[in-house]
Every structure is written in C-alpha cells, then in structure tokens.
Design a protein around this motif. Structure first.
Motif, PDB file in Angstrom:
ATOM      1  N   TYR A  24       0.836  -1.202   0.000  1.00  0.00           N
ATOM      2  CA  TYR A  24       0.000   0.000   0.000  1.00  0.00           C
ATOM      3  C   TYR A  24       0.871   1.251   0.000  1.00  0.00           C
ATOM      4  CZ  TYR A  24      -3.694   3.283   1.416  1.00  0.00           C
ATOM      5  OH  TYR A  24      -4.575   4.342   1.488  1.00  0.00           O
ATOM      6  N   LEU A  32       0.563   4.164  -2.800  1.00  0.00           N
ATOM      7  CA  LEU A  32       0.375   5.597  -2.531  1.00  0.00           C
ATOM      8  C   LEU A  32       1.507   6.425  -3.145  1.00  0.00           C
ATOM      9  CD1 LEU A  32      -0.860   5.671   1.186  1.00  0.00           C
ATOM     10  CD2 LEU A  32      -2.210   6.111  -0.883  1.00  0.00           C
ATOM     11  N   LEU A  56      -3.636  13.069  -0.265  1.00  0.00           N
ATOM     12  CA  LEU A  56      -2.624  12.066  -0.572  1.00  0.00           C
ATOM     13  C   LEU A  56      -1.342  12.331   0.213  1.00  0.00           C
ATOM     14  CD1 LEU A  56      -1.649   9.600  -2.082  1.00  0.00           C
ATOM     15  CD2 LEU A  56      -1.319  11.034  -4.109  1.00  0.00           C
ATOM     16  N   ASP A  85      -1.892  11.174   3.741  1.00  0.00           N
ATOM     17  CA  ASP A  85      -1.827   9.715   3.844  1.00  0.00           C
ATOM     18  C   ASP A  85      -0.370   9.245   3.813  1.00  0.00           C
ATOM     19  OD1 ASP A  85      -4.601   9.528   3.981  1.00  0.00           O
ATOM     20  OD2 ASP A  85      -4.840   8.700   1.963  1.00  0.00           O
ATOM     21  N   ARG A 107      -6.675   6.358   4.521  1.00  0.00           N
ATOM     22  CA  ARG A 107      -7.326   6.194   3.221  1.00  0.00           C
ATOM     23  C   ARG A 107      -8.085   7.438   2.784  1.00  0.00           C
ATOM     24  NH1 ARG A 107     -10.615   1.108   4.446  1.00  0.00           N
ATOM     25  NH2 ARG A 107      -9.276   0.966   6.216  1.00  0.00           N
ATOM     26  N   TYR A 130      -7.215   9.826   0.770  1.00  0.00           N
ATOM     27  CA  TYR A 130      -7.092  10.036  -0.675  1.00  0.00           C
ATOM     28  C   TYR A 130      -8.079   9.162  -1.444  1.00  0.00           C
ATOM     29  CZ  TYR A 130      -5.084   9.262  -5.336  1.00  0.00           C
ATOM     30  OH  TYR A 130      -4.909   9.108  -6.684  1.00  0.00           O
TER      31      TYR A 130
END
Length: 185
Positions: free
Chosen positions: A44, A48, A79, A82, A132, A134
């Motif tokens: 993940y 990202l 983003l 995150d 999460r 974004y």
C-alpha cells in the motif's frame, strides 16, 4: 467552428470517442496497479507513492490552467497526508510532463475525476488502521454526471485540434500513472 468528424463521416459522441481512443492506456494503468495489495502495508505504501508521483504532477498542471476548467477539488493534500501518516516522503511534482496546449488540461481532469470512481472500490481494500483519505475522496452527489456533461459538450463543440488535445491529455495522464506504478519495486 468545425466539429470533429467521426467514424464513417458521421458525428459521434465526443466522450465515446475519447473513451475509445484512451481505452488501451486506461487498461494498462489498471493492469499496472493490480499488482498492489492494499491490505499489505508495504504494498500500500508503494501504491500511494506511485499515485503521488502522478497525481501531484497532474494537479500542479491543472492548477495552472484552472480558469479553463470546470470547478474541481484537488486531492493532493489528502494524498500527502496519507503518505505522511505512513511515514513516507512526498515526491516532488514534475514540471516537464505535459506540454502547453489548449484542451490538454480537460483530458487530464477526465482521468483524475474518473479515478475517484476507482477510489471508491479500492478504499474498501485498504487494511484497517491505514490512512485512506485520498482513496475516500469520492464524488459529491451529482459531480461525476455534471463533469461528464461538461466534457461531452466541450468535445462536441470543439474542433479536431482541441479534441485531439483533450485525448492526448487523457492518454498522457494514463501513461504517467502507469509509469509511476512501474517505478515502484
């Protein structure tokens, strides 16, 4: 103003043509990102980072051309937040990806707004406890159909050069995301 002549000399939907021409690039992006496991922290993180490499570049271009676009909501800060919550660095936006051309920004925006739809599906795959924001930045009620109506009108009222620029913007953006996904080991 000349409008775009389509297949067989008949006019077809500008949006349908945009989708047809950019379909392979779109499918390549989907394939490139399908290898990421959003329930796995490391994967993940790479997902990202790959998105940031593309989104921040695309939104920087859009911000410079905002007056030529319908209203849109940036997701860059979501983003970046995150990424920071994951303890990751924020990649710099590149300035050399998109040429200056009338219509290009609308094609870029088409890809970014469309990616919100995918975010709805993907956000459910993110492991509990991972940020999460974004992926959860969904369209507000009516936003997507309103954008598509604007895009359709714009394409149907534009000449071939502008339509080609919109399509180029979409394909370049899909390629940017695909390349960014490929840059993550």
């Amino acid at each position: 103003m000349d409008t775009v002549e389509r297949i067989g000399g008949q006019k077809s939907s500008g949006l349908a043509e945009l989708r047809r021409v950019s379909r392979k690039a779109h499918e390549a992006v989907d394939e490139a990102f399908s290898r990421f496991d959003l329930a796995d922290r490391a994967s993940y993180s790479a997902f990202l980072t790959a998105h940031a490499g593309a989104l921040l570049t695309a939104e920087t271009y859009l911000a410079k051309h905002a007056s030529a676009l319908p209203s849109w909501r940036s997701r860059s800060e979501l983003l970046k937040d995150d990424l920071r919550q994951m303890g990751l660095g924020v990649p710099a936006a590149r300035q050399d990806i998109f040429p200056e051309h009338d219509g290009l920004a609308l094609g870029i925006l088409y890809v970014l707004e469309g990616s919100r739809l995918g975010g709805r599906v993907l956000s459910a795959r993110v492991a509990e406890g991972l940020p999460r924001a974004y992926l959860s930045a969904f369209h507000q009620k009516g936003e997507w159909p309103e954008f598509l109506a604007y895009l359709e009108r714009s394409l149907n009222e534009s000449d071939v050069v502008r339509c080609d620029a919109v399509t180029a913007g979409a394909v370049l953006t899909f390629d940017l995301f695909r390349n960014s996904a490929g840059s993550q080991a």
